[in-house]
Motif scaffolding. Sequence first.
Motif, short mmCIF file in Angstrom:
data_model
loop_
_atom_site.label_atom_id
_atom_site.label_comp_id
_atom_site.label_asym_id
_atom_site.label_seq_id
_atom_site.Cartn_x
_atom_site.Cartn_y
_atom_site.Cartn_z
N VAL A 111 -104.95 -2.51 -63.30
CA VAL A 111 -104.79 -3.78 -62.47
C VAL A 111 -105.52 -4.11 -60.97
O VAL A 111 -105.97 -5.13 -60.79
CB VAL A 111 -103.18 -4.09 -62.27
CG1 VAL A 111 -102.84 -5.25 -61.25
CG2 VAL A 111 -102.68 -4.12 -63.43
N ALA A 112 -105.49 -2.97 -60.33
CA ALA A 112 -106.24 -3.22 -58.96
C ALA A 112 -107.68 -3.23 -59.21
O ALA A 112 -108.20 -4.19 -58.46
CB ALA A 112 -105.98 -1.79 -58.23
N GLU A 113 -108.26 -2.84 -60.05
CA GLU A 113 -109.83 -3.15 -60.40
C GLU A 113 -109.93 -4.37 -60.80
O GLU A 113 -111.07 -4.91 -60.40
CB GLU A 113 -110.23 -1.88 -61.42
CG GLU A 113 -111.57 -1.83 -61.68
CD GLU A 113 -112.31 -0.60 -62.29
OE1 GLU A 113 -113.14 -0.30 -62.42
OE2 GLU A 113 -111.32 0.04 -63.03
N SER A 114 -109.01 -4.88 -61.72
CA SER A 114 -109.26 -6.13 -62.17
C SER A 114 -109.29 -7.15 -60.94
O SER A 114 -110.10 -8.15 -60.95
CB SER A 114 -108.24 -6.63 -63.36
OG SER A 114 -106.99 -6.81 -62.82
N ILE A 115 -108.28 -7.08 -60.11
CA ILE A 115 -108.16 -7.87 -58.90
C ILE A 115 -109.26 -7.84 -57.97
O ILE A 115 -110.01 -8.95 -57.70
CB ILE A 115 -106.83 -7.65 -57.93
CG1 ILE A 115 -105.67 -8.01 -58.90
CG2 ILE A 115 -107.09 -8.24 -56.40
CD1 ILE A 115 -104.32 -7.33 -58.32
N ILE A 116 -109.83 -6.60 -57.82
CA ILE A 116 -111.06 -6.38 -56.93
C ILE A 116 -112.11 -7.10 -57.64
O ILE A 116 -113.01 -7.90 -57.09
CB ILE A 116 -111.29 -4.86 -56.61
CG1 ILE A 116 -110.13 -4.49 -55.74
CG2 ILE A 116 -112.61 -4.58 -56.04
CD1 ILE A 116 -110.15 -2.88 -55.62
N ASN A 117 -112.45 -6.99 -58.89
CA ASN A 117 -113.44 -7.35 -59.78
C ASN A 117 -113.20 -9.15 -59.68
O ASN A 117 -114.41 -9.72 -59.54
CB ASN A 117 -113.59 -7.16 -61.04
CG ASN A 117 -114.03 -5.56 -61.43
OD1 ASN A 117 -114.70 -5.25 -60.25
ND2 ASN A 117 -113.62 -4.90 -62.44
N TRP A 118 -112.18 -9.45 -59.74
CA TRP A 118 -111.90 -10.95 -59.56
C TRP A 118 -112.26 -11.48 -58.29
O TRP A 118 -113.22 -12.52 -58.50
CB TRP A 118 -110.47 -11.25 -59.76
CG TRP A 118 -110.16 -12.64 -59.70
CD1 TRP A 118 -110.29 -13.81 -60.59
CD2 TRP A 118 -109.65 -13.38 -58.67
NE1 TRP A 118 -109.82 -14.86 -60.19
CE2 TRP A 118 -109.51 -14.70 -58.72
CE3 TRP A 118 -109.13 -12.84 -57.09
CZ2 TRP A 118 -108.92 -15.77 -58.05
CZ3 TRP A 118 -108.78 -13.78 -56.52
CH2 TRP A 118 -108.29 -15.02 -56.90
N VAL A 119 -111.99 -10.92 -57.29
CA VAL A 119 -112.64 -10.95 -55.96
C VAL A 119 -114.18 -11.02 -55.63
O VAL A 119 -114.66 -12.21 -55.30
CB VAL A 119 -111.90 -10.26 -54.86
CG1 VAL A 119 -112.57 -10.45 -53.34
CG2 VAL A 119 -110.42 -10.57 -54.68
N GLU A 120 -114.69 -10.29 -56.34
CA GLU A 120 -116.09 -9.95 -56.40
C GLU A 120 -116.82 -11.17 -56.97
O GLU A 120 -117.65 -11.92 -56.25
CB GLU A 120 -116.52 -8.76 -57.02
CG GLU A 120 -118.00 -8.43 -56.88
CD GLU A 120 -118.42 -7.23 -57.56
OE1 GLU A 120 -119.16 -6.50 -56.74
OE2 GLU A 120 -117.76 -6.49 -58.32
N THR A 121 -116.25 -11.67 -58.06
CA THR A 121 -116.93 -12.75 -58.83
C THR A 121 -116.61 -14.08 -57.97
O THR A 121 -117.59 -14.87 -57.87
CB THR A 121 -116.25 -13.13 -60.18
OG1 THR A 121 -114.76 -13.37 -60.19
CG2 THR A 121 -116.58 -11.83 -61.13
N ARG A 122 -115.53 -14.19 -57.20
CA ARG A 122 -115.00 -15.43 -56.57
C ARG A 122 -116.27 -15.30 -55.28
O ARG A 122 -116.54 -16.49 -54.82
CB ARG A 122 -113.57 -15.35 -56.01
CG ARG A 122 -112.64 -15.41 -57.03
CD ARG A 122 -112.62 -16.97 -57.73
NE ARG A 122 -112.40 -18.04 -56.87
CZ ARG A 122 -111.28 -18.68 -56.99
NH1 ARG A 122 -110.58 -18.62 -58.37
NH2 ARG A 122 -111.23 -19.76 -56.04
N THR A 123 -116.43 -14.34 -54.74
CA THR A 123 -117.13 -14.16 -53.34
C THR A 123 -118.60 -14.42 -53.75
O THR A 123 -119.29 -14.68 -52.93
CB THR A 123 -116.60 -13.03 -52.53
OG1 THR A 123 -117.11 -11.55 -53.60
CG2 THR A 123 -115.22 -12.95 -52.03
N ALA A 124 -118.89 -13.91 -54.99
CA ALA A 124 -120.38 -14.06 -55.31
C ALA A 124 -121.00 -15.49 -55.45
O ALA A 124 -121.96 -16.02 -55.27
CB ALA A 124 -120.73 -13.23 -56.48
#
Length: 126
Positions: A111-124
């Motif tokens: 779950v932590a990894e999915s949130i961090i990846n979601w943030v990464e796509t949003r910030t990209a």
Amino acid sequence: MPSTVQEAKRYLDNAKEILREKAKKEDGYYQDKKYVKLAGHAAYTGVLVALDALFENKTKGRKDVDWYKERLAKMDKKVLNAFNGAYDTLHLAMGYDGNPVSEVSKIGLEVAESIINWVETRTADA
């Protein structure tokens, strides 16, 4: 911004390493609660670091969990649900209780990894 996501991923990697190297897994259970707690705190911190980058939060110090929930509720309900799960699993079950069930830790880290990846796509996209 990417450096902050990288920092969040580093916290998550540290959590995985702590569980793998120190918590002594046997028959689906970790034998040392101390390391489960450390891993839970590290992974949850990674989630918060990523979210702070997304929300461009410049203030240091502790923010109430509701601060994050309010912002996520306005952005993405699915990620809000993931964050609630991360809070319950990483922060409470692992971080405070040291829950020894390895599946709990595994799901929490996912779950932590999915949130961090979601943030990464949003910030990209920003």
